[in-house]
Scaffold this active site. Structure first.
Site, PDB file in Angstrom:
ATOM      1  N   TYR A 153       0.950  -1.312  -0.078  1.00 35.79           N
ATOM      2  CA  TYR A 153       0.019  -0.057   0.175  1.00 35.79           C
ATOM      3  C   TYR A 153       1.107   1.225   0.128  1.00 35.79           C
ATOM      4  O   TYR A 153       1.828   1.507   0.830  1.00 35.79           O
ATOM      5  CB  TYR A 153      -0.717   0.059   1.252  1.00 35.79           C
ATOM      6  CG  TYR A 153      -1.551   1.238   1.537  1.00 35.79           C
ATOM      7  CD1 TYR A 153      -1.488   1.650   2.864  1.00 35.79           C
ATOM      8  CD2 TYR A 153      -2.436   2.013   0.810  1.00 35.79           C
ATOM      9  CE1 TYR A 153      -2.212   2.706   3.536  1.00 35.79           C
ATOM     10  CE2 TYR A 153      -2.861   3.039   1.379  1.00 35.79           C
ATOM     11  CZ  TYR A 153      -2.795   3.529   2.599  1.00 35.79           C
ATOM     12  OH  TYR A 153      -3.306   4.685   2.900  1.00 35.79           O
ATOM     13  N   ASP A 238      -1.024  -5.811   9.574  1.00 35.48           N
ATOM     14  CA  ASP A 238      -2.287  -4.790   9.357  1.00 35.48           C
ATOM     15  C   ASP A 238      -3.234  -5.933   8.920  1.00 35.48           C
ATOM     16  O   ASP A 238      -3.487  -6.387   7.738  1.00 35.48           O
ATOM     17  CB  ASP A 238      -1.754  -4.001   8.361  1.00 35.48           C
ATOM     18  CG  ASP A 238      -2.912  -2.697   7.988  1.00 35.48           C
ATOM     19  OD1 ASP A 238      -3.865  -3.246   8.330  1.00 35.48           O
ATOM     20  OD2 ASP A 238      -2.475  -2.024   7.444  1.00 35.48           O
ATOM     21  N   ILE A 240      -6.518  -4.892   8.339  1.00 37.47           N
ATOM     22  CA  ILE A 240      -7.509  -4.044   8.044  1.00 37.47           C
ATOM     23  C   ILE A 240      -8.621  -4.681   7.033  1.00 37.47           C
ATOM     24  O   ILE A 240      -9.749  -4.167   7.057  1.00 37.47           O
ATOM     25  CB  ILE A 240      -7.026  -2.679   7.523  1.00 37.47           C
ATOM     26  CG1 ILE A 240      -8.150  -1.621   7.393  1.00 37.47           C
ATOM     27  CG2 ILE A 240      -6.381  -2.960   6.064  1.00 37.47           C
ATOM     28  CD1 ILE A 240      -7.779  -0.314   7.084  1.00 37.47           C
ATOM     29  N   LYS A 279     -12.491  -0.521   6.350  1.00 40.98           N
ATOM     30  CA  LYS A 279     -12.560  -1.514   5.031  1.00 40.98           C
ATOM     31  C   LYS A 279     -13.998  -2.570   5.232  1.00 40.98           C
ATOM     32  O   LYS A 279     -14.728  -2.664   4.554  1.00 40.98           O
ATOM     33  CB  LYS A 279     -11.522  -2.235   4.713  1.00 40.98           C
ATOM     34  CG  LYS A 279     -10.280  -1.191   4.721  1.00 40.98           C
ATOM     35  CD  LYS A 279     -10.399  -0.268   3.586  1.00 40.98           C
ATOM     36  CE  LYS A 279      -9.200   0.550   3.457  1.00 40.98           C
ATOM     37  NZ  LYS A 279      -9.322   1.684   2.247  1.00 40.98           N
TER      38      LYS A 279
END
Lengths: 484, 467
Positions: A153, A238, A240, A279
């Protein structure tokens, strides 16, 4: 007020003047193109369709319904106003107990209740963006580094480095094994950092992966845990996209590895999870970021730092209520996975029909699209060229692999969950048109037999029939304009 | 190898300070009228709890906002997805209008120059990141808000050099003190990037005079790369004369002929004026485009929740409401401050004359055993544990003179405030008796105590009559 560039250099900090914010990256150029000419079904049907924004808009109706049916969850309604002053006044960085507990419960539920999370280890932050920065501040000094598997990302360049002074060292992954993370790649990256005199403090993985949309299997997770333990470095996971997993194989959280894989040694003080509701639940605007650490000192430090990015108590209160509604959460997670799977099928199916493959994936809000065959040359210049064509001629904003630091040109991340069905169809139509035009150009250039030309146009008509058939649902809902 | 970062293992977060320790004690034994009437009364928290009913009644009249609706239509989806760091335009407009209104509309603010942040905590830190490199310094007049040690220095690596202010002139900033601070910084090899003031002042509760403001503007005018940050978080709490003069007003008056408009920045928040610290609404206002651009990007680390922006855009956009709120809020603060001041007087305690803020700067020097910070700590502990009041010792605010305490008055009911004042009076009376008997037993320092004892003993008689 205009100022000479020289003046600003003396006047402001290096941080303010420099490029550390990362917004000079091409990742943002596509957004700008979209901003200047945004697609709208009725008002601007020829505008740029935003497929560069990893948002989950598929389940807003479920949340909206819940809010309408639960007015007491808002401190502003007649039903909830009795809570207004206490909530508006509450700024304790431990967070509202009911909120923190609800988050712990939700995190467990998104992992199939296979593990539990301790609410005392939960720390709030300004979105996952804030969480990552705080984690970096806690674990590393300026100049020290985190290993990050590529592609990753683009926001990490800013979140982990800008104000912290921390560096990122890439761990090479490539298409030869579907971009899976290997022990060799980890070792290589670590050694290279050592050679360059960079002290590595941790490894950051995103699981499920952005931009790949894949999940890490148990073997890889075990490898990762052994690696960080052996090197005595931190592991930041992460997660998410945890609840965006829509098909097999199921998601395995690092928390599960810690609980279940007891044969591998792991110092829990090295493990930290970054999470967010942006998300999974689709409300990035509410800025709910979470740091979950197994290390008490990190929890304490991160909690103090959370003063710089607490979650609005208005939001904490609303979400505490929502996430404590077990029936709603269960229904939401099931429906969300269903809709993501459906959207994924439609989109990848449409791409497949014009010969576009994507990396096999089962999570995330995007696909990792393989357009290597459309590149003039296997170079990043060609990738940029193709990308500009996609934005300006095909009029779709996608994200080029280079912005994710991918080492192989020709890959693009394409988001599909931030629009309605109609927009998806239109996007697919445009892609189809572009691919076929491209093919025709290639075909005529190669001076093929007229037979193949005919064959091509027949194919086109049949494709039209399938795409526009009367039984496919194309709701006339107005598009929600993405406002980034 | 060290496992965590230096920032994680040092104590620059400042939370070992007594300011925070007092909070901890309060949390262990909090006062409650019914459940814990002997508990510690929280007077160390600068909150404004006086005007919630005004907000609540506005909400009752504006149900649309609560239901994520605009003109009857649901905008939930729009808000849920809105994460643009430029902020909700309608909110920024409403906010700048509110800021102008607080300043009597003598100045206006451009919404394009506002950056929204997660509270003033984040605003101040962000400005530091933008204006100072690691190791560079800002000058701050003492006493100052203890949180600045964390907000301005911890993660930024910036330094604070104090501008020593004293009671001799009611803690106003003097040119001498300013120059001395600057010299001190130079001696320490620190590059000074500017001055940060809180106006109205925390912990003093006073507004800055025009001459102080002009002094500061003149000061940074001379040095081409220095900034002036004015934290005006308490601007709406000014309840009596002299009124509030913002640094922006001074710039306007001077027509900014000095060309320093791009080096003056204002910090604001709704935590004090509106009493909404939980909502985390802060703002940076700057005419410097580069600062605005950089700070906007940094705000990604602490954006204001979109549902909160929406709620407040509607509330602050209601001009009739804001006009009425500002006036009524100030009225109530004035009344409450008067209550506290007179309560303190009855205990023989005076405070710095103030016209703003949610607290008084209380003079307890006469209650110290000695003119030292050890004595101040001793007194503070007595007040926390024996009297049961959590107040903030001046040392935690970096005051150079021992014996001053910040005491908050707007975060409790009138009854609780009355009780607090009673407890304090009882404590003082008891202390006097103890002191006097100690005096009879021939302790030293008789001379310095005599005047004080005399003053108190005459007051005692009066009090007995009042009771």
């Amino acid at each position: 007020m205009e100022l000479k560039a020289m003046d600003q250099t003396q006047l402001l900090s290096k941080m303010a003047i420099g490029d550390g914010h990362g917004e000079s990256s091409p990742y943002f150029d596509g957004w700008k193109a979209y901003d200047e000419n945004p697609f709208h079904l009725t008002d601007n049907p020829n505008g740029v369709i935003q497929m560069g924004l990893a948002e989950n808009q598929l389940t807003s109706d479920l949340v909206e319904d819940w809010i309408l049916n639960n007015p007491e969850a808002s401190i502003c309604t007649p039903e909830g106003i009795n809570g207004f002053r206490a909530i508006a006044n509450f700024q304790d960085y431990h967070g509202l107990a009911e909120f923190i507990n609800a988050v712990a419960k939700f995190m467990a539920r998104t992992r199939g209740n296979r593990i539990t999370f301790d609410p005392d280890r939960i720390v709030m932050s300004g979105g996952a963006t804030g969480a990552h920065e705080v984690t970096a501040f806690c674990l590393a000094d300026p100049g020290e580094a985190f290993l990050v598997p590529i592609p990753y990302y683009p926001g990490f360049d800013r979140d982990l480095r800008w104000r912290t002074g921390v560096q990122l060292v890439p761990v090479m992954c490539n298409s030869s094994n579907n971009f899976m993370l290997t022990k060799e790649a980890l070792e290589d990256a670590y050694e290279k950092a050592e050679k360059d005199n960079i002290r590595v403090k941790g490894l950051l993985i995103t699981n499920p992966s952005n931009p790949l949309g894949t999940i890490m299997d148990r073997k890889t997770l075990r490898t990762v845990v052994s690696f960080i333990n052996e090197k005595r470095i931190h592991l930041v996971c992460d997660e998410i996209y945890a609840a965006t997993v829509f098909s097999h194989p199921g998601f395995i959280s690092i928390a599960e590895i810690l609980e279940e894989e007891t044969d591998i040694e792991c110092d829990r003080n090295l493990v930290h999870i970054v999470y967010s509701l942006s998300k999974d639940m689709g409300f990035p605007g509410f800025r709910v970021g979470i740091i979950y650490s197994y290390n008490d000192a990190v929890v304490n430090c991160a909690r103090k730092m959370s003063s710089f990015g607490l979650v609005s108590t208005q939001t904490q209160y609303l979400l505490a209520s929502m996430l404590n509604d077990d029936e709603f959460v269960e229904r939401f997670l099931a429906e969300s996975a269903k809709r993501l799977a459906q959207r994924f099928r439609v989109f990848t199916g449409g791409l497949a029909k014009v010969g576009i493959k994507c990396l096999q994936s089962n999570a995330g809000l995007f696909v990792w699209m393989d357009l290597r065959h459309l590149l003039k040359k296997p170079t990043f210049d060609s990738e940029m060229e193709l990308w500009k064509v996609i934005i300006h001629e095909v009029k779709i904003n996608v994200s080029p692999g280079s912005s994710f630091h991918c080492t192989e040109p020709g890959w693009f991340r394409v988001c599909y969950a931030n629009m309605d069905d109609m927009a998806v169809q239109i996007a697919l139509q445009r892609i189809r048109t572009f691919v076929l035009q491209n093919k025709e150009v290639v075909v005529s250039n190669k001076k093929h037999c007229w037979h193949s030309n005919l064959r091509l146009s027949l194919k086109t008509r049949r494709f039209d029939d399938i795409m526009m058939s009367p039984h496919s649902p194309l709701p006339q809902s107005p598009l929600v304009k993405a406002t980034n | 190898m060290r496992l965590l970062s230096t920032k994680a293992t040092c104590n620059s977060h400042g939370q070992d300070s007594s300011y925070f320790l007092g909070w901890q004690e309060y949390e262990k034994n909090p006062y409650d009228e019914i459940h814990n009437p002997k508990g510690i009364i929280q007077m160390g928290l600068a909150e404004n709890q006086l005007s919630f009913d005004l907000l609540e009644s506005w909400l009752a009249k504006n149900p649309d906002v609560a239901g994520f609706k605009r003109d009857g239509k649901s905008i939930f989806r729009e808000l849920a997805l809105f994460q643009d760091y430029h902020g909700l335009p309608s909110f920024k407009k409403a906010l700048v209008d509110f800021m102008a209104e607080i300043r009597g509309n003598k100045v206006t603010f451009d919404p394009d120059h506002i950056v929204l942040t997660a509270g003033a905590t984040s605003a101040n830190e962000t400005l530091m990141f933008c204006l100072a490199d690691q190791g560079e310094a800002f000058l701050l007049p003492t006493p100052y808000y203890p949180g600045f040690d964390r907000d301005l220095k911890w993660r930024t690596g910036a330094e604070i050099v104090p501008i020593q202010c004293t009671s001799s002139n009611n803690f106003q900033i003097t040119e001498t003190a300013l120059k001395q601070a600057y010299e001190e910084a130079r001696k320490r090899n620190l590059r000074v990037k500017g001055v940060l003031v809180t106006n109205p002042s925390n912990p003093l509760g006073t507004t800055m005079s025009r001459s102080e403001l002009n002094l500061l503007v003149d000061f940074i005018k001379e040095k081409t790369d220095m900034h002036l940050i004015s934290d005006e978080i308490y601007s709406g709490t000014v309840f009596s004369s002299p009124g509030f003069v913002s640094v922006m007003e001074i710039l306007k008056e001077r027509n900014d002929t000095d060309g320093i408009g791009n080096r003056v920045h204002v910090v604001y928040s709704l935590s004090k004026d509106l009493g909404l610290p939980g909502f985390r609404v802060g703002a940076i206002y700057s005419e410097n485009d580069t600062v605005v651009a950089a700070a906007t990007k940094m705000s990604s680390f602490g954006l204001v929740s979109s549902q909160t922006q929406y709620l407040l855009s509607a509330m602050l956009g209601d001009k009739k409401f804001t006009r009425n709120y500002i006036v009524e809020n100030q009225k109530r603060l004035k009344r409450r401050q008067r209550m506290m001041v007179s309560g303190l007087q009855k205990a023989g305690i005076s405070c710095l004359e103030s016209n703003a803020g949610l607290f008084c700067w209380v003079d307890m020097r006469h209650l110290l055993h000695s003119n030292t910070f050890e004595a101040e700590m001793e007194l503070w502990k007595k007040i926390v544990y024996q009297v049961g009041l959590n107040i903030s010792p001046g040392s935690s605010c970096h005051c150079t003179e021992p014996g001053w305490f910040r005491v908050c008055f707007a975060n409790m009911s009138e009854e609780t405030l009355t009780l607090a004042m009673k407890r304090l009076k009882n404590f003082v009376v008891e202390s006097t008796c103890t002191q006097r008997s100690a005096l009879f037993n021939g302790t030293s320092k008789r001379k310095s105590l005599t005047k004080w004892v005399f003053r108190l003993s005459s007051r005692d008689h009066r009090e007995q009559e009042e009771r």
